[in-house]
Motif scaffolding. Structure first.
Motif, mmCIF file in Angstrom:
data_model
loop_
_atom_site.group_PDB
_atom_site.id
_atom_site.type_symbol
_atom_site.label_atom_id
_atom_site.label_comp_id
_atom_site.label_asym_id
_atom_site.label_seq_id
_atom_site.Cartn_x
_atom_site.Cartn_y
_atom_site.Cartn_z
ATOM 1 N N ASN A 293 26.944 -47.175 8.259
ATOM 2 C CA ASN A 293 28.048 -46.466 7.606
ATOM 3 C C ASN A 293 27.615 -45.111 7.077
ATOM 4 O O ASN A 293 27.919 -44.725 5.959
ATOM 5 N N LEU A 294 26.840 -44.361 7.894
ATOM 6 C CA LEU A 294 26.440 -42.998 7.590
ATOM 7 C C LEU A 294 25.500 -42.913 6.388
ATOM 8 O O LEU A 294 25.456 -41.904 5.701
ATOM 9 N N ARG A 295 24.749 -43.961 6.158
ATOM 10 C CA ARG A 295 23.764 -43.953 5.068
ATOM 11 C C ARG A 295 22.399 -44.370 5.598
ATOM 12 O O ARG A 295 22.297 -45.280 6.418
ATOM 13 N N GLY A 296 21.337 -43.702 5.141
ATOM 14 C CA GLY A 296 19.988 -44.046 5.549
ATOM 15 C C GLY A 296 19.066 -44.149 4.349
ATOM 16 O O GLY A 296 19.262 -43.465 3.338
ATOM 17 N N VAL A 297 18.063 -45.027 4.446
ATOM 18 C CA VAL A 297 17.111 -45.233 3.349
ATOM 19 C C VAL A 297 15.697 -45.276 3.924
ATOM 20 O O VAL A 297 15.454 -45.956 4.929
ATOM 21 N N TYR A 298 14.786 -44.531 3.297
ATOM 22 C CA TYR A 298 13.369 -44.653 3.631
ATOM 23 C C TYR A 298 12.610 -44.921 2.337
ATOM 24 O O TYR A 298 12.807 -44.241 1.325
ATOM 25 N N THR A 299 11.729 -45.925 2.351
ATOM 26 C CA THR A 299 10.892 -46.249 1.194
ATOM 27 C C THR A 299 9.425 -46.082 1.581
ATOM 28 O O THR A 299 8.975 -46.671 2.571
ATOM 29 N N SER A 300 8.691 -45.316 0.797
ATOM 30 C CA SER A 300 7.280 -45.068 1.100
ATOM 31 C C SER A 300 6.434 -46.279 0.731
ATOM 32 O O SER A 300 6.852 -47.125 -0.078
ATOM 33 N N PRO A 301 5.232 -46.384 1.267
ATOM 34 C CA PRO A 301 4.276 -47.386 0.767
ATOM 35 C C PRO A 301 3.770 -46.955 -0.611
ATOM 36 O O PRO A 301 3.943 -45.790 -1.003
ATOM 37 N N PRO A 302 3.161 -47.841 -1.383
ATOM 38 C CA PRO A 302 2.586 -47.441 -2.669
ATOM 39 C C PRO A 302 1.523 -46.364 -2.482
ATOM 40 O O PRO A 302 0.667 -46.471 -1.609
ATOM 41 N N LEU A 303 1.592 -45.339 -3.314
ATOM 42 C CA LEU A 303 0.653 -44.220 -3.246
ATOM 43 C C LEU A 303 -0.169 -44.197 -4.532
ATOM 44 O O LEU A 303 0.389 -43.997 -5.621
ATOM 45 N N PRO A 304 -1.484 -44.402 -4.463
ATOM 46 C CA PRO A 304 -2.308 -44.347 -5.679
ATOM 47 C C PRO A 304 -2.238 -42.961 -6.317
ATOM 48 O O PRO A 304 -2.333 -41.946 -5.622
ATOM 49 N N ILE A 305 -2.050 -42.910 -7.633
ATOM 50 C CA ILE A 305 -2.085 -41.644 -8.361
ATOM 51 C C ILE A 305 -3.549 -41.267 -8.562
ATOM 52 O O ILE A 305 -4.303 -42.023 -9.181
ATOM 53 N N PRO A 306 -3.990 -40.115 -8.028
ATOM 54 C CA PRO A 306 -5.435 -39.832 -7.901
ATOM 55 C C PRO A 306 -6.102 -39.295 -9.157
ATOM 56 O O PRO A 306 -7.020 -38.489 -9.065
ATOM 57 N N ILE A 307 -5.670 -39.712 -10.337
ATOM 58 C CA ILE A 307 -6.333 -39.302 -11.571
ATOM 59 C C ILE A 307 -6.383 -40.492 -12.514
ATOM 60 O O ILE A 307 -5.580 -41.419 -12.413
ATOM 61 N N ASN A 308 -7.341 -40.477 -13.427
ATOM 62 C CA ASN A 308 -7.426 -41.453 -14.506
ATOM 63 C C ASN A 308 -7.492 -40.678 -15.809
ATOM 64 O O ASN A 308 -8.475 -39.969 -16.064
ATOM 65 N N CYS A 309 -6.441 -40.795 -16.621
ATOM 66 C CA CYS A 309 -6.364 -39.975 -17.836
ATOM 67 C C CYS A 309 -5.378 -40.603 -18.811
ATOM 68 O O CYS A 309 -4.640 -41.539 -18.478
ATOM 69 N N ASP A 310 -5.368 -40.063 -20.034
ATOM 70 C CA ASP A 310 -4.479 -40.570 -21.077
ATOM 71 C C ASP A 310 -3.058 -40.058 -20.943
ATOM 72 O O ASP A 310 -2.144 -40.557 -21.597
ATOM 73 N N GLY A 311 -2.845 -39.060 -20.119
ATOM 74 C CA GLY A 311 -1.514 -38.506 -19.918
ATOM 75 C C GLY A 311 -1.567 -37.320 -18.982
ATOM 76 O O GLY A 311 -2.651 -36.792 -18.690
ATOM 77 N N ALA A 312 -0.405 -36.899 -18.492
ATOM 78 C CA ALA A 312 -0.396 -35.804 -17.525
ATOM 79 C C ALA A 312 0.934 -35.062 -17.565
ATOM 80 O O ALA A 312 1.985 -35.649 -17.848
ATOM 81 N N MET A 313 0.859 -33.773 -17.266
ATOM 82 C CA MET A 313 2.044 -32.991 -16.961
ATOM 83 C C MET A 313 2.347 -33.219 -15.482
ATOM 84 O O MET A 313 1.430 -33.183 -14.651
#
Length: 213
Positions: free
Chosen positions: A9-29
């Motif tokens: 019905n004219l709708r499409g969905v793509y879901t990515s695999p899990p992507l590791p966030i490449p930093i280890n820190c207390d917080g990020a912008m």
């Protein structure tokens, strides 16, 4: 190239695999941007969700704003072994109008958060042990981008700064660092201070909050 798992019905969905966030820190912008073409009567929506425990639990899907902050992650969200998943929702009102999704980019910049829980500004002691030759600075993003900066530090050098008494010492013999300092001693106002660090170094703070009796 994205592989669309459904087109009904004219709708499409793509879901990515899990992507590791490449930093280890207390917080990020953070920031998320993407490229897409959405002609008249079409729509492209990007959503993300995040896991903070290696993929065992995930947040709810959140709509993103192109050029905006990644939902669920802010300057005091701990990122240790975190992962992110994104999905693309595309829809059209007519077969002759086709939206196109091209790419998505995630931006992460580690920051430090100093939460002054006292009643007066906090002027901490700080030890800076430089890794590699070069400059070092701390920029207070929440208070007019005030910068505390040293130029030309030496690999392995430790600089001690007593910001309350405006005293500077270095581990190098017969060396004075006042001339390499921008004369802007650290002073953290009451509340949350988000700090951007430039230069590679080990840093340690010692402080005591000041309370009004």
């Amino acid at each position: 190239m994205a592989r669309w798992i459904s087109l009904i019905n004219l709708r499409g969905v793509y879901t990515s695999p899990p992507l590791p966030i490449p930093i280890n820190c207390d917080g990020a912008m953070t920031k998320i941007t993407w490229e897409s073409d959405a002609p008249k009567n079409t729509q492209v929506i990007i959503q993300t969700r995040v896991s903070f425990d290696g993929g065992y639990h995930w947040t709810e899907w959140r709509n993103c704003v192109n050029g905006g902050q990644i939902p669920e992650i802010n300057e005091d969200t701990g990122l240790y072994g975190a992962s992110i998943v994104y999905r693309v929702l595309m829809q059209s009102k007519a077969y002759e109008h086709k939206p196109v999704f091209k790419s998505v980019t995630f931006y992460f910049e580690p920051v430090l958060v100093f939460d002054n829980k006292g009643d007066l500004p906090c002027r901490p002691e700080i030890w800076i042990t430089k890794k590699g030759n070069g400059d070092f600075s701390i920029v207070n993003l929440t208070h007019n981008n005030e910068e505390f900066k040293f130029n030309n530090l030496i690999d392995g050098e430790t600089v001690f700064v007593d910001n309350e008494n405006q005293d500077i010492e270095t581990s190098l013999a017969v060396t004075y660092r006042y001339k390499d300092f921008n004369d802007n001693f650290l002073s953290f106002p009451v509340g949350k201070n988000v700090l951007r660090v430039h230069g590679i170094a080990d840093i340690k703070f010692r402080y005591q909050f000041k309370l009004l009796q």
